[in-house]
Scaffold this active site. Structure first.
Site, PDB file in Angstrom:
ATOM      1  N   PHE A 171     -20.883 -13.552  24.879  1.00 26.66           N
ATOM      2  CA  PHE A 171     -20.572 -12.343  23.866  1.00 26.66           C
ATOM      3  C   PHE A 171     -18.871 -12.357  23.701  1.00 26.66           C
ATOM      4  CE2 PHE A 171     -24.557 -10.901  25.912  1.00 26.66           C
ATOM      5  CZ  PHE A 171     -25.005 -10.577  25.419  1.00 26.66           C
ATOM      6  N   ILE A 229     -10.041   9.272   0.635  1.00 27.58           N
ATOM      7  CA  ILE A 229      -9.714   7.640  -0.142  1.00 27.58           C
ATOM      8  C   ILE A 229     -10.403   7.019   0.557  1.00 27.58           C
ATOM      9  CG2 ILE A 229      -8.662   7.061  -2.063  1.00 27.58           C
ATOM     10  CD1 ILE A 229     -10.289   9.145  -3.352  1.00 27.58           C
ATOM     11  N   ASN A 271      -7.934  11.991   3.882  1.00 29.95           N
ATOM     12  CA  ASN A 271      -7.405  11.626   2.629  1.00 29.95           C
ATOM     13  C   ASN A 271      -8.688  11.259   1.421  1.00 29.95           C
ATOM     14  OD1 ASN A 271      -7.881   9.448   2.146  1.00 29.95           O
ATOM     15  ND2 ASN A 271      -5.474   8.418   1.783  1.00 29.95           N
ATOM     16  N   SER A 309     -22.342  -9.045  37.423  1.00 28.13           N
ATOM     17  CA  SER A 309     -22.490 -10.910  37.175  1.00 28.13           C
ATOM     18  C   SER A 309     -20.743 -11.329  36.921  1.00 28.13           C
ATOM     19  CB  SER A 309     -23.073 -10.985  35.591  1.00 28.13           C
ATOM     20  OG  SER A 309     -24.151 -10.085  35.388  1.00 28.13           O
ATOM     21  N   ASP A 366     -32.089 -16.361  30.561  1.00 27.45           N
ATOM     22  CA  ASP A 366     -31.920 -15.121  29.277  1.00 27.45           C
ATOM     23  C   ASP A 366     -32.254 -16.215  28.037  1.00 27.45           C
ATOM     24  OD1 ASP A 366     -31.762 -13.036  30.780  1.00 27.45           O
ATOM     25  OD2 ASP A 366     -29.852 -12.936  31.169  1.00 27.45           O
ATOM     26  N   HIS A 417      -4.168   3.352  -3.778  1.00 30.65           N
ATOM     27  CA  HIS A 417      -4.097   2.712  -2.114  1.00 30.65           C
ATOM     28  C   HIS A 417      -3.021   1.104  -1.605  1.00 30.65           C
ATOM     29  CE1 HIS A 417      -6.390   0.823   1.160  1.00 30.65           C
ATOM     30  NE2 HIS A 417      -6.317  -0.196   0.970  1.00 30.65           N
ATOM     31  N   GLY A 460      -4.135  -3.630  11.512  1.00 31.91           N
ATOM     32  CA  GLY A 460      -3.886  -4.361  10.482  1.00 31.91           C
ATOM     33  C   GLY A 460      -5.199  -4.135  10.072  1.00 31.91           C
ATOM     34  N   HIS A 485     -28.383 -15.822  24.752  1.00 32.71           N
ATOM     35  CA  HIS A 485     -26.968 -15.662  25.500  1.00 32.71           C
ATOM     36  C   HIS A 485     -26.409 -16.606  26.528  1.00 32.71           C
ATOM     37  CE1 HIS A 485     -29.034 -12.125  25.950  1.00 32.71           C
ATOM     38  NE2 HIS A 485     -28.646 -11.396  27.396  1.00 32.71           N
ATOM     39  N   HIS A 512       1.453  -1.238   0.044  1.00 34.76           N
ATOM     40  CA  HIS A 512      -0.278   0.135   0.388  1.00 34.76           C
ATOM     41  C   HIS A 512       1.140   1.492   0.472  1.00 34.76           C
ATOM     42  CE1 HIS A 512      -2.041  -3.487   2.025  1.00 34.76           C
ATOM     43  NE2 HIS A 512      -3.618  -2.437   1.332  1.00 34.76           N
ATOM     44  N   GLU A 539     -17.952  -4.839  24.774  1.00 33.05           N
ATOM     45  CA  GLU A 539     -16.956  -5.212  24.665  1.00 33.05           C
ATOM     46  C   GLU A 539     -15.902  -5.499  23.979  1.00 33.05           C
ATOM     47  OE1 GLU A 539     -20.026  -5.747  24.206  1.00 33.05           O
ATOM     48  OE2 GLU A 539     -21.448  -6.276  25.825  1.00 33.05           O
TER      49      GLU A 539
END
Ligand SMILES: Cc1ncc(C[n+]2csc(CCOP(=O)(O)OP(=O)(O)O)c2C)c(N)n1
Ligand SMILES: [Mg+2]
Length: 658
Positions: free
Chosen positions: A432, A189, A187, A379, A464, A261, A119, A468, A30, A406
């Site tokens: 999660f 772009i 930029n 929790s 739940d 790019h 990255g 969950h 790039h 998270e």
């Protein structure tokens, strides 16, 4: 003091030349971003960044994170030009080739001066927030004399579009991390073309609304850049410096377009760029005076570093500070006694509570531990009496209220661990981890000690319901290289798993913990058996025909199943397998002893069976959950979904042909 544009222009052009030539040689990479941000980089390194190439690990250096990691050649160029031992010009010549530290995207494990692996867009910015938190925390603890540095980020349009950026800047604004400066490569772009294709957002207004100071500049006018950065430093808030730039600047026919790019400019355009930049040197050749100019940018840092070393020497806390930044654990005074006590007491407790109990001891013994939760403190049981809140008013606190972020929390923990001096742990529900997963992956790639406290680890969370209840999560996390996934069965195992996680200086851990109570399954604390990954918890009494392999909350069930089988004259071992990764690392002889051939191996885990054939063999039996859960009390779900002695024993008998 104003900067001399005539002095900085050739320095910036050296970045441009190295970048376009390296990408051309690799025929991949790039060039646009490094060429566009070359002037900004020349200003940052010349005037502001505190660094010393001779001491890349100096703890009080500024941290620089290239969040727009695709522009890796900008960083490799600067590290080389300023005089870091690596990358050499030969390393750069082999940009993106096997064995070169100049990987496609910057990797923290490859080069000093690469503070973070970037990255995956947006994550660099979010890790920088963690670095800035760690800096303020250590400053509060050790004072200005030892800890007094800044965190700098170069972010692209994309970094400011990725959702994580909003979590990150929200946290940074709230915590008033005024020593953080984001240089936005404005930029207009991205890969597909103009940003007009996909966004109409007023980024400046959003940052301002989040508690950031915002300033703009012409990214190709070095004195305007210096003015804007000066304003950023003068403002107490974290700052966004919008640097208006032209992507690929210097490539006369392609600059300003997405064509620069992510691909080599082509021989003709590289030649045209040489012409337009007035750069007459062959590829990978930098004139001596430009090396001299770049090398000089490290002089300020060298002086500051020497002064800092003097202060460290004079400090009564020098040894403590060095041990902290080296990540050494202090003596765990109360730890052995704690383990012996829980082994003797055998409390019936949810493993999230067992984790809290272990943490109460550990956070007392290990001041580097900084906890937190993504709004599930009560929790996840991550807060202890030793960890007061870390706030804008009290950076000396040791508990971060990350809010419902998270991914932002996980990336910030990576940044904290990369910064050093602190050991972060943070919690949310295991389900999660999906929201945090890209950061967990970067924990593993970057080989950092981050402990993910993931509670509510199965249908055992109950009412739940399926959204969950993790099903595939344990196995999908186990599929990730370089990550320890630990699912302890009782209070003692939970303590052992915490001990392992803390001692793994170069590996992240996920602790999968229950909401529901678990009985004690082991009463001997003399050896950390979880460190073997899996171990024989109960040996068969009758001739062994079955080996039951279970994790976490299902170990108790496996013990009951074994008892039932033994009652029918069928010998059954119970293997507790809190960490398959560690088990896989044991010598073959050990593994063969624990999981011998010629018997029926049965896995029991309240999650997908996918992958358990690695331990049961294809002929074995896998008890699990290959569908989503349901909303109901935990006991009902375990019963309905087949996790009971009555449902499991007949399956084993059938498999044995009895
Ligand atoms: C999370 C993530 N999604 C997608 C990509 C692929 N990708 C690399 S660069 C880029 C766009 C970059 O835009 P910008 O930050 O404006 O960089 P510029 O084109 O200006 O150099 C994309 C989509 C990525 N690296 N990470
Ligand atoms: Mg862009």
């Amino acid at each position: 003091m104003s900067l001399d544009p005539a002095r900085l222009a050739p320095m910036a052009n050296a970045i441009r030349a190295l970048s376009m030539d390296a990408v051309q040689a690799a025929n991949s990479g790039h060039p646009g971003m490094p060429m566009g941000m070359a002037d900004v980089a020349a200003v940052l390194w010349s005037k502001y960044l505190k660094f010393d190439p001779a001491r890349p690990h100096w703890p009080d250096r500024d941290r620089f994170v290239l969040s727009a990691g695709h522009g890796s050649m900008l960083l490799y160029s600067v590290l080389h030009l300023t005089g870091y031992a690596r990358p050499t010009i030969d390393d750069i010549r082999h940009f993106r080739q096997f064995g070169s530290p100049c990987a496609g995207h910057p990797e923290n494990t490859h080069l000093d001066g690469v503070e973070a692996t970037t990255g995956p867009l947006g994550q660099g910015l979010a890790m920088a927030v963690g670095m800035a938190i760690a800096e303020r925390h250590l400053n509060a603890e050790f004072g200005d004399g030892l800890v007094d540095h800044r965190t700098w980020v170069i972010a692209g349009d994309s970094c400011l579009m990725e959702g994580i950026n909003h979590e990150a800047i929200g946290l940074a604004g709230h915590l008033k991390l005024g020593r953080m400066t984001v240089l936005w490569d404005d930029n207009h772009i991205t890969i597909d073309g103009s940003t007009d294709l996909s966004t109409s957002e007023d980024i400046r207004a959003r940052f301002a609304a989040t508690g950031w100071h915002v300033v703009s500049c012409n990214g190709h006018d070095v004195n305007d850049v210096a003015r804007a950065v000066g304003e950023a430093l003068a403002d107490p808030r974290p700052s966004l410096v919008a640097c208006k730039t032209i992507i690929g600047k210097g490539a006369p026919n392609k600059q300003g377009t997405s064509a620069t790019h992510g691909s080599a400019l082509g021989e003709a355009e590289v030649a045209a760029a040489r012409e337009s930049l007035g750069w007459s040197y062959p590829p990978f050749e930098i004139p001596a005076d430009i090396y001299v100019a770049w090398n000089a940018t490290g002089e300020r840092g060298k002086t500051l570093r020497e002064e800092w070393e003097g202060r460290l020497k004079a400090s009564s806390r020098a040894a403590e500070f060095i041990a902290r930044v080296n990540g050494e654990l202090p003596g765990l005074h109360d730890w052995t006694a704690y383990k012996q006590k829980v082994a003797a007491d055998g409390p019936k407790m949810a493993s999230r509570k067992s984790s809290e109990a272990a943490l109460a001891v550990l956070t007392q013994d290990v001041p580097a531990l900084i906890g937190g939760s993504a709004d599930l403190t009560g929790s996840n049981n991550t807060k202890t009496p030793s960890t007061g809140a870390l706030t804008a008013e009290n950076y000396g606190g040791r508990y971060v209220y990350y809010g419902i972020r998270e991914f932002g929390m996980s990336a910030a923990m990576n940044g904290m661990a990369l910064h050093g001096g602190v050991i972060p742990f943070g919690g949310t529900f295991l389900v999660f981890t999906d929201y945090a997963r890209p950061a967990i992956r970067l924990s593993a790639i970057q080989q950092v000690r981050v402990v993910y406290v993931m509670t509510h680890d199965s249908i055992g969370l109950g009412e739940d319901g399926p959204t969950h209840q993790p099903v595939e999560h344990l196995q999908s996390l186990r599929a990730m290289p370089g990550l320890l996934v630990m699912r302890p069965a009782d209070t003692l195992e939970t303590a052992e798993c915490w001990e392992i996680a803390l001692n793994e200086a170069n590996r992240p851990s996920v602790l999968a913990l229950t909401r529901q109570n678990l009985p004690a399954v082991r009463h001997d604390a003399s050896e950390n058996l979880c460190a073997k990954g899996g171990y024989r918890l109960r040996a068969a009494k009758a001739a062994r025909a079955v080996v039951l392999i279970a994790t976490g909350s299902e170990v108790e069930l496996a013990c009951d199943v074994a008892q039932s089988l033994e009652g029918q004259g069928i010998g059954a071992d119970v293997v507790s397998m809190p960490c398959t990764e560690l088990f896989d690392e044991q010598p073959e002889s050990y593994r063969a002893d624990i999981l011998p051939g010629g018997v029926l191996c049965v896995s029991i885990e309240a999650g997908t069976t996918f992958g358990w054939e690695r331990y049961t063999d294809i002929d074995g039996l896998r008890i699990g959950l290959d569908h989503f859960g349901a909303s109901a009390p935990a006991e009902v779900l375990f019963e309905e979904f087949g996790f009971s002695v009555e449902k499991i024993v007949p399956k084993i008998l059938a498999k044995l042909g009895k």
